[in-house]
Design an enzyme around this catalytic site. Sequence first.
Site, PDB file in Angstrom:
ATOM      1  N   LEU A 190       0.809  -1.203  -0.101  1.00  0.00           N
ATOM      2  CA  LEU A 190      -0.038   0.041  -0.162  1.00  0.00           C
ATOM      3  C   LEU A 190       0.896   1.380  -0.108  1.00  0.00           C
ATOM      4  O   LEU A 190       2.144   1.040   0.498  1.00  0.00           O
ATOM      5  CB  LEU A 190      -0.895   0.127   1.298  1.00  0.00           C
TER       6      LEU A 190
ATOM      7  N   SER B 140       2.044  -1.796  -7.413  1.00  0.00           N
ATOM      8  CA  SER B 140       1.500  -3.011  -8.113  1.00  0.00           C
ATOM      9  C   SER B 140       0.604  -3.797  -7.201  1.00  0.00           C
ATOM     10  O   SER B 140       1.092  -4.923  -6.820  1.00  0.00           O
ATOM     11  CB  SER B 140       2.884  -3.733  -8.312  1.00  0.00           C
TER      12      SER B 140
ATOM     13  N   SER C 142       3.434   2.201   2.922  1.00  0.00           N
ATOM     14  CA  SER C 142       4.035   1.087   3.556  1.00  0.00           C
ATOM     15  C   SER C 142       5.042   1.117   3.710  1.00  0.00           C
ATOM     16  O   SER C 142       5.801   0.171   4.520  1.00  0.00           O
ATOM     17  CB  SER C 142       3.171  -0.324   2.864  1.00  0.00           C
ATOM     18  N   GLY C 143       6.058   1.841   3.068  1.00  0.00           N
ATOM     19  CA  GLY C 143       7.438   1.942   3.457  1.00  0.00           C
ATOM     20  C   GLY C 143       8.427   1.309   2.121  1.00  0.00           C
ATOM     21  O   GLY C 143       9.468   1.218   2.246  1.00  0.00           O
ATOM     22  N   LYS C 144       7.621   1.385   1.036  1.00  0.00           N
ATOM     23  CA  LYS C 144       8.354   0.669  -0.109  1.00  0.00           C
ATOM     24  C   LYS C 144       9.510   1.563  -0.575  1.00  0.00           C
ATOM     25  O   LYS C 144      10.535   1.059  -0.523  1.00  0.00           O
ATOM     26  CB  LYS C 144       7.516   0.457  -1.526  1.00  0.00           C
TER      27      LYS C 144
HETATM   28  P1  ADP Z   1       5.745   4.058  -0.095  1.00  0.00           P
HETATM   29  O1  ADP Z   1       6.791   3.971  -1.068  1.00  0.00           O
HETATM   30  O2  ADP Z   1       5.134   2.580   0.267  1.00  0.00           O
HETATM   31  O3  ADP Z   1       4.376   4.797  -0.351  1.00  0.00           O
HETATM   32  P2  ADP Z   1       7.215   5.701   1.895  1.00  0.00           P
HETATM   33  O4  ADP Z   1       8.328   4.822   2.113  1.00  0.00           O
HETATM   34  O5  ADP Z   1       7.034   6.843   0.774  1.00  0.00           O
HETATM   35  O6  ADP Z   1       6.011   4.424   1.321  1.00  0.00           O
HETATM   36  O7  ADP Z   1       6.565   6.196   3.289  1.00  0.00           O
HETATM   37  C1  ADP Z   1       6.722   5.391   4.423  1.00  0.00           C
HETATM   38  C2  ADP Z   1       6.600   6.480   5.569  1.00  0.00           C
HETATM   39  O8  ADP Z   1       6.414   5.776   6.864  1.00  0.00           O
HETATM   40  C3  ADP Z   1       7.709   7.403   5.509  1.00  0.00           C
HETATM   41  O9  ADP Z   1       7.128   8.697   5.824  1.00  0.00           O
HETATM   42  C4  ADP Z   1       8.463   6.581   6.624  1.00  0.00           C
HETATM   43  O10 ADP Z   1       9.561   7.908   7.342  1.00  0.00           O
HETATM   44  C5  ADP Z   1       7.488   6.093   7.654  1.00  0.00           C
HETATM   45  N1  ADP Z   1       8.086   5.136   8.486  1.00  0.00           N
HETATM   46  C6  ADP Z   1       7.942   5.186   9.662  1.00  0.00           C
HETATM   47  N2  ADP Z   1       8.565   3.853  10.374  1.00  0.00           N
HETATM   48  C7  ADP Z   1       9.029   3.391   9.121  1.00  0.00           C
HETATM   49  C8  ADP Z   1       9.700   1.937   9.040  1.00  0.00           C
HETATM   50  N3  ADP Z   1      10.004   1.115  10.026  1.00  0.00           N
HETATM   51  N4  ADP Z   1      10.083   1.683   7.783  1.00  0.00           N
HETATM   52  C9  ADP Z   1       9.666   2.487   6.691  1.00  0.00           C
HETATM   53  N5  ADP Z   1       8.981   3.689   6.741  1.00  0.00           N
HETATM   54  C10 ADP Z   1       8.814   4.158   7.832  1.00  0.00           C
END
Ligand code: ADP
Length: 202
Positions: free
Chosen positions: A36, A109, A39-41
């Site tokens: 999603l 995806s 989600s942290g991608k």
């Molecule tokens: P996506 O690419 O899936 O849309 P993002 O990496 O852009 O997700 O965003 C994830 C958000 O969650 C960021 O703002 C990041 O700083 C925050 N976050 C908090 N904890 C974590 C973690 N353990 N791993 C990854 N992101 C995290």
Amino acid sequence: MSQVPENIVWHSQTLSKGDRASQKRQNPSVLWFTGLSASGKSTISNAVERKLYDLGHHTYLLDGDNVRHGLNKDLGFSDSERVENIRRIGEMAKLFADAGLIVLSAFISPFRADRKMVRDLVEEGEFIEIYMATPLSVCEQRDPKGLYKKARKGDIKNFTGIDSIYEVPESPEITLNTAECDIEACADKVIAYLKQNHIIHD
Ligand code: ADP
């Protein structure tokens, strides 16, 4: 899918994928982050790429939003445009893998069939599906770009997790829940997998 036009013949090259990969002392692969929004991608794929770089590996990161600024800027978010978005990214990932690189891709995806299409495009064992299993409630609470808020208000249509489906991977190579592991620990889990599976060496 359309056919290759007549009179277009694949040209064999002098140097092979194996030549390019062995010069880099790594096995090409495609690390496919799926999950999603928020989600942290992007965060984890960037952290993994940094670690690979520090270990002396050769990588390239394809990021969803960035690709939509260029190659795929003509595509929207309808189901058919999402399919074409992933098809082009898959072909691009294949080219980078052919260049001998470890490719990281960070795209929602959402559809299983599209991820399978990319898995089938590259060589057996090259596609490593990394499922970001961060719960929707956590993603929505993070909402770093304010997109969930807009989607809930109806200002964005077809938003994955809200009014467009996300099909959870059935057997991903790696599962990461960023609500439960910090950035460093999640990235280390990916590096450990790559070592165990001899994609990179100690
Ligand atoms: P996506 O690419 O899936 O849309 P993002 O990496 O852009 O997700 O965003 C994830 C958000 O969650 C960021 O703002 C990041 O700083 C925050 N976050 C908090 N904890 C974590 C973690 N353990 N791993 C990854 N992101 C995290």
